[in-house]
Design an enzyme around this catalytic site. Structure first.
Site, PDB file in Angstrom:
ATOM      1  N   HIS A   1      66.462   2.060 -60.461  1.00 15.10           N
ATOM      2  CA  HIS A   1      65.758   1.741 -61.769  1.00 15.10           C
ATOM      3  C   HIS A   1      64.243   1.960 -61.614  1.00 15.10           C
ATOM      4  O   HIS A   1      63.690   2.264 -60.368  1.00 15.10           O
ATOM      5  CB  HIS A   1      65.636   0.001 -61.527  1.00 15.10           C
ATOM      6  CG  HIS A   1      65.236  -0.813 -62.584  1.00 15.10           C
ATOM      7  ND1 HIS A   1      63.827  -0.936 -62.805  1.00 15.10           N
ATOM      8  CD2 HIS A   1      65.672  -1.369 -63.622  1.00 15.10           C
ATOM      9  CE1 HIS A   1      63.746  -1.664 -63.850  1.00 15.10           C
ATOM     10  NE2 HIS A   1      64.766  -1.807 -64.356  1.00 15.10           N
TER      11      HIS A   1
ATOM     12  N   GLN B   1      69.987  -6.437 -58.720  1.00 10.52           N
ATOM     13  CA  GLN B   1      71.343  -6.756 -59.043  1.00 10.52           C
ATOM     14  C   GLN B   1      72.332  -7.176 -58.060  1.00 10.52           C
ATOM     15  O   GLN B   1      73.491  -7.243 -58.248  1.00 10.52           O
ATOM     16  CB  GLN B   1      71.950  -5.372 -60.028  1.00 10.52           C
ATOM     17  CG  GLN B   1      70.954  -4.838 -60.866  1.00 10.52           C
ATOM     18  CD  GLN B   1      71.211  -5.980 -62.086  1.00 10.52           C
ATOM     19  OE1 GLN B   1      71.787  -6.625 -62.160  1.00 10.52           O
ATOM     20  NE2 GLN B   1      70.127  -5.459 -62.994  1.00 10.52           N
TER      21      GLN B   1
ATOM     22  N   ASP C   1      66.099  -2.882 -53.069  1.00 12.95           N
ATOM     23  CA  ASP C   1      65.808  -3.746 -54.396  1.00 12.95           C
ATOM     24  C   ASP C   1      67.202  -4.352 -54.647  1.00 12.95           C
ATOM     25  O   ASP C   1      68.093  -3.723 -54.807  1.00 12.95           O
ATOM     26  CB  ASP C   1      65.599  -2.585 -55.563  1.00 12.95           C
ATOM     27  CG  ASP C   1      65.777  -3.184 -56.960  1.00 12.95           C
ATOM     28  OD1 ASP C   1      65.665  -4.301 -57.138  1.00 12.95           O
ATOM     29  OD2 ASP C   1      65.679  -2.234 -57.821  1.00 12.95           O
TER      30      ASP C   1
END
Lengths: 407, 143
Positions: free
Chosen positions: A119, A199, A196
């Site tokens: 992302h 999600q 990260d």
């Protein structure tokens, strides 16, 4: 026992939007009543600032605020509640890791290792770090289907890599990345591992000690918490060696006219300014809500829904599916011959909410061969019935109907 | 305009857009429209001769509405005087804003006369047209 119909009753959005099929939870998740109550309780019963402490109400709110760290510690199985830094989302958490740790410790010749599936929020802060330090970014090659394998990571890893930053579930393809194995190999080289979790944390049971990642960033609003709430988890010793992005009220222990400054300890040194107390209290309620249902149950149900969805979509002749092997609730596709935005716009007229675009992962188009896709993303409150309805609509989606949207 | 006719016009301009494909010719002024609110990424080119919009070209990635609107308006302004072209574009904007406008002047662009009902698609219908407007205005400023 996981009862989705009972769970849906906890979410007023369903009652207030009858007939809506919401398949955009990867963007943000609906909020259950306990989270809403936590926020309204703050506004109606104890709207005072934290950490002022001269009166009972502030003492009470400060207590709840700090207890949230303990709740999140349990949620992530961190060692210490002080390893939980409150941020306003994954983006600010990743920026804190990048500017606060990366820019401080990396230097010319060092390498930051990313993937092409990241992302923007896990790419652009590192670009800035390279500008500031002279370090450079390299990419771990993905397989043709967009997955990341341990073998490819091992090949990409070398002595100059000082930092690895990867999403544990990618936001376009929804593939689960083998973070634990990656962290193990990276640590053999002495590199720091940033994950990260935007999600993954909402969908998958995360144990930061088991993964052994050094930092984990995520947005809590994607896991039913209020907007503007998120976390940077970091190992205590690393956080101690991380600079704050901002300084100001609440982050300093003392300072004087000569410019001497002593910051507070971790995590408070990162939290200058009046905090988003209602967001943090809502995040506490959200983590408790998810733990009550059980993250293992949520993960299992999401897998089941995802597999059901993929199977149905694969039966359609008019669909190109980009991530049939995904398990974390993200289904990325196009209707053949129809631009993603036209499809999404038509779905909107059928009371279906999805996202079209490149989903902030602009590097990925080189891998999957298309820049624009439709992303349908599920959460534990979605049902197989909704998937059935969705698939029926997709089956009948034509360019004529898409144009009909504006007629 | 009848819905079926509109659909046919839009499909036609989407399937086979007019003035499509860019020229590598330094006389053409170009403008890329990649914007933050939209996934479309169109490039528009104009060739000016005196006060005439001699040619318009475009290419890129776009949805049905952005592609068809750019195609239709490029047809309408090609060969027109700059002031006339700007007038056509202004009438098109008026239609999108649901104001009174000159239907006759807009010809096939009348296919967008209900675009305003879909608030989330209005920008699609403006992206290429705004680029043409900007290129014309810039060329006027140069003189």
């Amino acid at each position: 026992m996981f009862d989705v119909m009972k769970i849906r009753q906890d979410f007023p959005m369903f009652k207030n939007n009858p007939g809506l099929i919401y398949f955009d939870s990867a963007a943000t998740a609906f909020k259950p009543q306990p989270v809403i109550d936590a926020v309204t309780d703050f506004y109606t019963r104890h709207t005072v600032n934290t950490h002022v402490g001269d009166y009972d109400l502030s003492h009470y709110v400060s207590g709840l605020f700090e207890e949230t760290r303990e709740t999140l510690r349990r949620f992530l199985n961190a060692r210490d509640a002080h390893e939980i830094v409150f941020t306003n989302g994954a983006t600010s958490a990743l920026n804190l890791a990048a500017y606060g740790w990366g820019a401080k410790h990396l230097k010319e010749g060092d390498v930051i290792l990313l993937t092409e599936a990241e992302h923007a929020s896990n790419v652009l802060p590192w670009f800035k770090v390279t500008e500031m330090t002279g370090a450079k970014v390299e990419y771990i090659p993905l397989e043709n289907d967009g997955t990341l394998t341990v073998e490819n990571f091992r090949k990409a890893m070398h002595e100059k890599v000082k930092l690895v930053s990867v999403a544990s579930v990618t936001n376009v393809l929804g593939y689960v990345v083998p973070v634990k194995e990656i962290a193990k190999i990276a640590h053999e080289y002495g590199a720091v591992v940033v994950v990260d979790g935007a999600q993954s944390v909402p969908h998958v049971k995360i144990d930061v000690q088991d993964l052994d990642c050094d930092f984990l960033a995520f947005s809590a609003h994607k896991m039913c918490a209020p907007g503007g709430s998120g976390v940077l988890y970091g190992k205590k010793e690393l956080l101690e060696d991380t600079d704050p992005l901002m300084v100001g009220g609440g982050s300093n222990a003392r300072f004087d006219l000569c410019g001497n400054l002593k910051l507070k300890d971790v995590p408070w040194k990162f939290e200058a300014g009046t905090p988003n107390s209602e967001g943090v209290l809502g995040m506490k309620a959200a983590a408790e809500y998810l733990m009550d249902i059980g993250m293992e149950e949520i993960e299992e149900y999401t897998k089941e829904l995802n597999a059901y969805f993929v199977e149905k979509m694969q039966q359609l002749d008019n669909v190109i599916l980009y991530n049939p092997k995904a398990t974390a609730g993200i289904v990325t596709f196009n209707v053949k011959g129809i631009f993603a935005q036209d499809t999404a716009s038509y779905l909107n007229t059928q009371h279906i909410a999805v996202r079209s675009g490149n989903h902030c992962a602009k590097l990925l188009l080189n891998v999957i061969g298309t820049s624009e896709t439709v992303r349908a993303s599920l959460y534990f409150y979605n049902t197989k019935e909704e998937i059935d309805q969705f698939v029926e609509v997709i089956k009948g989606t034509t360019i004529e109907k898409c144009i009909g949207v504006i007629l | 305009m009848d819905a079926e006719l509109k659909r046919a016009i839009l499909l036609d301009h989407y399937d086979k857009p007019h003035n499509h494909g860019l020229y590598e010719d330094i006389r053409y002024k170009g403008l890329n429209t990649a914007s933050d609110s939209c996934i479309d990424d169109l490039t528009v080119q104009c060739l000016f001769e005196g006060d005439i919009v001699k040619d318009v070209r475009f290419d890129g990635v776009g949805c049905t509405i952005s592609t068809a609107s750019t195609s239709i308006i490029s047809d309408l302004i090609k060969g027109k005087k700059k002031e006339e072209a700007l007038h056509i574009i202004e009438e098109y904007y008026k239609m999108i804003r649901e104001e009174d406008y000159d239907e006759d002047l807009l010809e096939e662009a009348n296919a967008f006369d209900t675009l305003s009902k879909q608030a989330n698609r209005i920008k699609c219908g403006l992206i290429g047209v705004k680029a043409m407007e900007k290129l014309i205005r810039e060329s006027l400023d140069e003189h």
